[in-house]
Write a protein that holds these residues in place. Structure first.
Motif, PDB file in Angstrom:
ATOM      1  N   GLU A  77       0.817  -1.208   0.000  1.00  0.00           N
ATOM      2  CA  GLU A  77       0.000   0.000   0.000  1.00  0.00           C
ATOM      3  C   GLU A  77       0.853   1.262   0.000  1.00  0.00           C
ATOM      4  N   GLN A  78       2.103   1.164   0.444  1.00  0.00           N
ATOM      5  CA  GLN A  78       2.960   2.337   0.477  1.00  0.00           C
ATOM      6  C   GLN A  78       3.187   2.884  -0.929  1.00  0.00           C
ATOM      7  N   LEU A  79       3.159   2.034  -1.930  1.00  0.00           N
ATOM      8  CA  LEU A  79       3.338   2.492  -3.306  1.00  0.00           C
ATOM      9  C   LEU A  79       2.133   3.314  -3.773  1.00  0.00           C
ATOM     10  N   GLU A  80       0.952   2.895  -3.365  1.00  0.00           N
ATOM     11  CA  GLU A  80      -0.265   3.635  -3.688  1.00  0.00           C
ATOM     12  C   GLU A  80      -0.251   5.010  -3.025  1.00  0.00           C
ATOM     13  N   VAL A  81       0.143   5.038  -1.761  1.00  0.00           N
ATOM     14  CA  VAL A  81       0.195   6.304  -1.028  1.00  0.00           C
ATOM     15  C   VAL A  81       1.232   7.237  -1.648  1.00  0.00           C
ATOM     16  N   LEU A  82       2.375   6.704  -1.989  1.00  0.00           N
ATOM     17  CA  LEU A  82       3.421   7.515  -2.613  1.00  0.00           C
ATOM     18  C   LEU A  82       2.950   8.075  -3.949  1.00  0.00           C
ATOM     19  N   GLY A  83       2.296   7.254  -4.746  1.00  0.00           N
ATOM     20  CA  GLY A  83       1.790   7.708  -6.039  1.00  0.00           C
ATOM     21  C   GLY A  83       0.786   8.838  -5.889  1.00  0.00           C
ATOM     22  N   LYS A  84      -0.120   8.710  -4.931  1.00  0.00           N
ATOM     23  CA  LYS A  84      -1.104   9.764  -4.697  1.00  0.00           C
ATOM     24  C   LYS A  84      -0.435  11.032  -4.185  1.00  0.00           C
ATOM     25  N   ALA A  85       0.564  10.897  -3.325  1.00  0.00           N
ATOM     26  CA  ALA A  85       1.273  12.061  -2.790  1.00  0.00           C
ATOM     27  C   ALA A  85       1.988  12.812  -3.908  1.00  0.00           C
ATOM     28  N   VAL A  86       2.592  12.088  -4.822  1.00  0.00           N
ATOM     29  CA  VAL A  86       3.286  12.725  -5.941  1.00  0.00           C
ATOM     30  C   VAL A  86       2.291  13.481  -6.806  1.00  0.00           C
ATOM     31  N   LYS A  87       1.140  12.870  -7.092  1.00  0.00           N
ATOM     32  CA  LYS A  87       0.119  13.538  -7.912  1.00  0.00           C
ATOM     33  C   LYS A  87      -0.379  14.811  -7.240  1.00  0.00           C
ATOM     34  N   ILE A  88      -0.610  14.740  -5.935  1.00  0.00           N
ATOM     35  CA  ILE A  88      -1.082  15.921  -5.208  1.00  0.00           C
ATOM     36  C   ILE A  88      -0.033  17.028  -5.236  1.00  0.00           C
ATOM     37  N   CYS A  89       1.221  16.668  -5.024  1.00  0.00           N
ATOM     38  CA  CYS A  89       2.283  17.687  -5.034  1.00  0.00           C
ATOM     39  C   CYS A  89       2.427  18.327  -6.407  1.00  0.00           C
ATOM     40  N   LEU A  90       2.331  17.511  -7.458  1.00  0.00           N
ATOM     41  CA  LEU A  90       2.445  18.062  -8.800  1.00  0.00           C
ATOM     42  C   LEU A  90       1.272  18.969  -9.118  1.00  0.00           C
ATOM     43  N   GLU A  91       0.070  18.637  -8.628  1.00  0.00           N
ATOM     44  CA  GLU A  91      -1.077  19.496  -8.847  1.00  0.00           C
ATOM     45  C   GLU A  91      -0.929  20.812  -8.076  1.00  0.00           C
ATOM     46  N   CYS A  92      -0.325  20.752  -6.910  1.00  0.00           N
ATOM     47  CA  CYS A  92      -0.157  21.966  -6.101  1.00  0.00           C
ATOM     48  C   CYS A  92       0.747  22.988  -6.789  1.00  0.00           C
ATOM     49  N   ILE A  93       1.788  22.501  -7.441  1.00  0.00           N
ATOM     50  CA  ILE A  93       2.701  23.439  -8.105  1.00  0.00           C
ATOM     51  C   ILE A  93       2.308  23.707  -9.543  1.00  0.00           C
ATOM     52  N   GLY A  94       1.221  23.090 -10.016  1.00  0.00           N
ATOM     53  CA  GLY A  94       0.676  23.386 -11.324  1.00  0.00           C
ATOM     54  C   GLY A  94       1.260  22.607 -12.470  1.00  0.00           C
ATOM     55  N   ILE A  95       1.948  21.514 -12.208  1.00  0.00           N
ATOM     56  CA  ILE A  95       2.526  20.714 -13.294  1.00  0.00           C
ATOM     57  C   ILE A  95       1.560  19.608 -13.718  1.00  0.00           C
ATOM     58  N   GLY A  96       0.925  18.962 -12.748  1.00  0.00           N
ATOM     59  CA  GLY A  96       0.078  17.797 -13.027  1.00  0.00           C
ATOM     60  C   GLY A  96      -1.274  18.210 -13.317  1.00  0.00           C
TER      61      GLY A  96
END
Length: 52
Positions: free
Chosen positions: A33-52
């Motif tokens: 499950e840590q891979l799922e959490v990491l993937g979601k965290a990366v998506k959220i961070c990229l959306e925050c800075i406007g890349i994703g």
């Protein structure tokens, strides 16, 4: 006597909560499950800075 019993019960409750938490962490790691959490965290961070 009564306070010693309460302290013992409190200690047992804490130990049980710790054991349950460790069991859930182990189950999550076994299911990777840590891979799922990491993937979601990366998506959220990229959306925050406007890349994703």
């Amino acid at each position: 006597m009564r306070s010693a019993l309460r302290a013992r019960n409190k200690l047992l409750l804490r130990a049980a909560a710790l054991a349950l938490a460790l069991a859930f962490i182990g189950i999550g790691l076994a299911r990777q499950e840590q891979l799922e959490v990491l993937g979601k965290a990366v998506k959220i961070c990229l959306e925050c800075i406007g890349i994703g």
